[in-house]
Enzyme design. Structure first.
Site, short mmCIF file in Angstrom:
data_model
loop_
_atom_site.label_atom_id
_atom_site.label_comp_id
_atom_site.label_asym_id
_atom_site.label_seq_id
_atom_site.Cartn_x
_atom_site.Cartn_y
_atom_site.Cartn_z
N ASP A 159 0.87 -1.37 -0.05
CA ASP A 159 0.02 0.02 -0.14
C ASP A 159 0.85 1.30 0.00
O ASP A 159 1.77 1.28 0.30
CB ASP A 159 -0.91 -0.06 1.33
CG ASP A 159 -0.32 0.27 2.50
OD1 ASP A 159 0.75 -0.46 2.77
OD2 ASP A 159 -0.58 0.80 3.55
N GLU A 195 0.05 -0.90 5.64
CA GLU A 195 1.32 -0.05 6.76
C GLU A 195 0.88 1.27 6.73
O GLU A 195 1.19 2.01 7.74
CB GLU A 195 2.53 -0.40 5.79
CG GLU A 195 3.67 -0.23 7.02
CD GLU A 195 4.36 1.23 6.95
OE1 GLU A 195 5.12 1.81 7.76
OE2 GLU A 195 3.83 2.13 6.01
#
Lengths: 457, 457
Positions: free
Chosen positions: A87, A151
């Site tokens: 991400d 994250e």
């Protein structure tokens, strides 16, 4: 045995083309409209790893999926677990990008795209590192990949995943590349990370926006109130005023301060690199000490009232701000968040209501500089860069590093492949092509060095 | 002579239908994409006045056009100049409107639309007041209309227009309805207005957004800096700290403070009307004194960094705020703006650059309570509402009132037709139907009373 020359075997074109494919997918984990992009990225990684002979799967979580893959064909050899995240940060302000954030482009030796360095580029270097060793003969270690998609929003589902899969994830060392080297010519092993506490403050004044003429002088102004509150969070020495904030901080040792003082660093160049004339902060500490070893409080966003063109004479009904504290070893994000949530409402002036919302946090961490894995990393870096590694900390946070160490009971090796100038979290994020290719080599040599170290035990 | 009953002659349906037509045009003067709407509104007003027998024209300015009309068929009688503005505030936040801001709608006796009260409704009451007198027989005074389209952006082209047309605009009294009555049952003559100084502060830190982990602790944070600056603009007694700010303020007289103390006012009800628990402000003054007779400093808008959903760990490159000061008689907006522009940069912490931009200002004003025109207004209001008027000031600004008085050399009569609860400048702005119709009657009776007063001279 004679080892093939990995430098010569590295296929730079295909390594870059495959990274571009990943960078084209807008996997912004905080944007609820981009769930499809998250799944698409995870599937692309799974397919790649499967193609390399890994047993690979995409596993659903309560949020974005996790990619897990393993290649366990080196009996008796150490097992490495590589963690990375697919991400990326939001791309705003999108108008400040020279090329669109999800259309990767090379300019002057740099790959420009959101996620180029943080962390698609750095994570994918390990995938290509494993591929390079296979091309050279075989993977000399057992290898596991754990690539998550949350994250940048605090990894809410990773800790439960580690807990519920800790047998499957068992390993001798965890390898993470999600940070910046100290400098261009300084290969870096990072032995400490700061933690994070992130909150949002919302201030409510009147129940509706008011005319500043008809009400000004008597109506509470939530923007003024918010500014008053923010201003009280630090004193004029740059110290944070939240009660108890520093109580559990483990002070820097004289050895660390000396080691850092010897690193090649210039305050002037650092200031010039970000276009500022001064580097304000907590008194009594050097710039490196303030970034690596001291906690901070920064307002990351603020809003309220009229932000448009021209003027509007309004007293806004509400205002808000996002605030984060970087934390250092000894501090606990839950305790700091609680201290912020307890303290901030006490600063509210009369007439406004203050709400504090907990966004997410992460533990600070510090690792043993004498670990054999850190020494193996040091040798691997020397093979790539031709010089020994520097040992520093970093100011950023990988909130789950502490979870990995605690749950899996293995040391964490932080081998940073990027540079601060990559502009992670900023418009025009980039990753030098050379750093990406060196990252692939670093990954491959690291696996070799870890395998070699285990033979000599 | 027997006067026709104006109450009976008032055609409420057509008065409302014509106002609705005006309210449907989104004449937001600060929005450069709406120039067509400005011209369309001006043309509609011109056509209406021409239809009533006025000599009327739309006159281009460097900005939005001015509508001028005159009806000079009462030789020997006084000449009134009615000023109003056809531009409106921006409609944002548009999602908070119950009905669309430019689709007028009546709910529970109130007309909801942007501009309903400020100032389309109040200005058009005078157009219909003149029409009512014509229907009743004739206009007993000479009447001029000056309707501008730039009041909400500081009337940059009105003063030059007054200067260049001062012979044509010559009059005995200027009538303006652009404010709020003291309370629902209190017809009000307003004898003072606050002035305005409006600035924008822009703070620049680094040349790009930074990762709060990699730079936090050393990078200047322009949002924290902006909050620090804003917080220093008032002390803990609510007094403004800008050097010299209060030096030229004309203090309230004991008589004024006594007169205002006798008005029906409840701090509790006032606070409840805006949904707050306290009415903070400058110590040593009542709420009415603070709104009508004391200067203020309010932050009207603030922005910087990440304002989206979730969290982003960024140190923004820049931040900004819009700030306005309401001024009282004795203060000069140019001097106050200069004081702000001189002082604010001195508050900047190290590492940031501060720019202050002057948006616009307006002179505070105060008129003679013994004027015969104020007495005529008092009688007119009594004929409409059945009770004598209250004499107060208002906290708002009509920046050009002082210009009218100075350039045309005539007194200004401020006859407010709206109410604070109309929510001017807020979402869901409204105007009570009854207040609109009473406003038409007030306008008509005022012209009659002024004509009568001139006969008895």
């Amino acid at each position: 045995m004679t080892q093939p020359d990995l430098h010569a075997l590295l296929d730079r074109d295909s390594a870059q083309a495959e990274l571009f494919d990943l960078l084209r997918i807008p996997s912004v984990s905080s944007d609820s409209t981009r769930k499809d992009a998250m799944v698409q990225t995870a599937e692309a990684l799974r397919a790649k790893l499967q193609g390399l002979g890994f047993s690979a799967r995409v596993e659903a979580t309560a949020g974005h999926p996790i990619v897990y893959a393993e290649h366990l064909q080196a009996p008796g050899k150490p097992t490495l677990l590589v963690y990375g995240h697919y991400d990326v940060q939001p791309e705003d302000p999108v108008e400040e990008w020279v090329s669109p954030p999800f259309e990767p482009e090379v300019r002057e030796g740099r790959i420009y795209a959101r996620g180029a360095t943080d962390d698609k580029g750095q994570a994918y270097a390990h995938v290509r590192g494993a591929e390079l060793l296979m091309k050279a003969g075989e993977l000399p270690v057992n290898l596991k990949f754990l690539l998550e998609g949350e994250e940048e929003i605090g990894s809410p589902n990773l800790e439960p995943y580690l807990e519920s899969h800790k047998d499957e994830l068992k390993c001798d060392v965890i390898v993470i590349s999600d940070g910046s080297r100290f400098a261009k010519d300084v290969p870096t092993v990072t032995y400490g990370l700061r933690g994070l506490a992130y909150i949002e403050v919302r201030v409510q004044g009147a129940s509706r926006d008011l005319h500043s003429g008809s009400y000004g002088g008597a109506a509470p102004n939530p923007i003024n109130a918010l500014c008053d509150i923010m201003a009280q969070l630090k004193d004029d020495q740059g110290r944070i005023t939240v009660p108890g904030f520093y109580d559990s901080v483990i002070p820097l040792t004289e050895e660390e301060r000396q080691m850092w003082a010897n690193l090649p660093h210039s305050d002037e160049e650092f200031a010039a690199s970000i276009g500022v004339s001064a580097l304000p902060g907590e008194e009594g500490y050097t710039v490196l000490e303030r970034i690596w070893g001291r906690p901070t409080l920064d307002v990351n966003g603020i809003w309220g009232g009229f932000q448009g063109e021209g003027s509007k004479t309004v007293i806004a009904a509400k205002a808000g701000a996002k605030i984060s504290c970087r934390l250092v070893p000894g501090q606990d994000p839950i305790a700091v968040t609680k201290a912020l949530m307890d303290y901030i409402p006490t600063l509210a002036p009369a007439g406004v209501q203050v709400e504090v919302i907990d966004h997410h946090g992460g533990q600070p961490v510090k690792f043993d500089l004498d670990s054999p894995f850190i020494k193996a990393a040091d040798r691997a870096l020397e093979r790539v860069y031709g010089k020994p590694a520097a040992f520093g900390r970093t100011g950023g946070s990988i909130p789950i590093v502490a979870d990995f160490a605690r749950i899996l009971g293995a040391p964490v090796l932080l081998v940073d492949l990027g540079l601060n100038e990559d502009g992670l979290h900023s418009p025009n994020e980039s990753f030098a092509q050379e750093d990406y290719f060196n990252g692939i080599l670093t990954s491959a040599y690291l696996m070799q060095e870890i395998a070699l170290a285990s033979e000599s035990e």
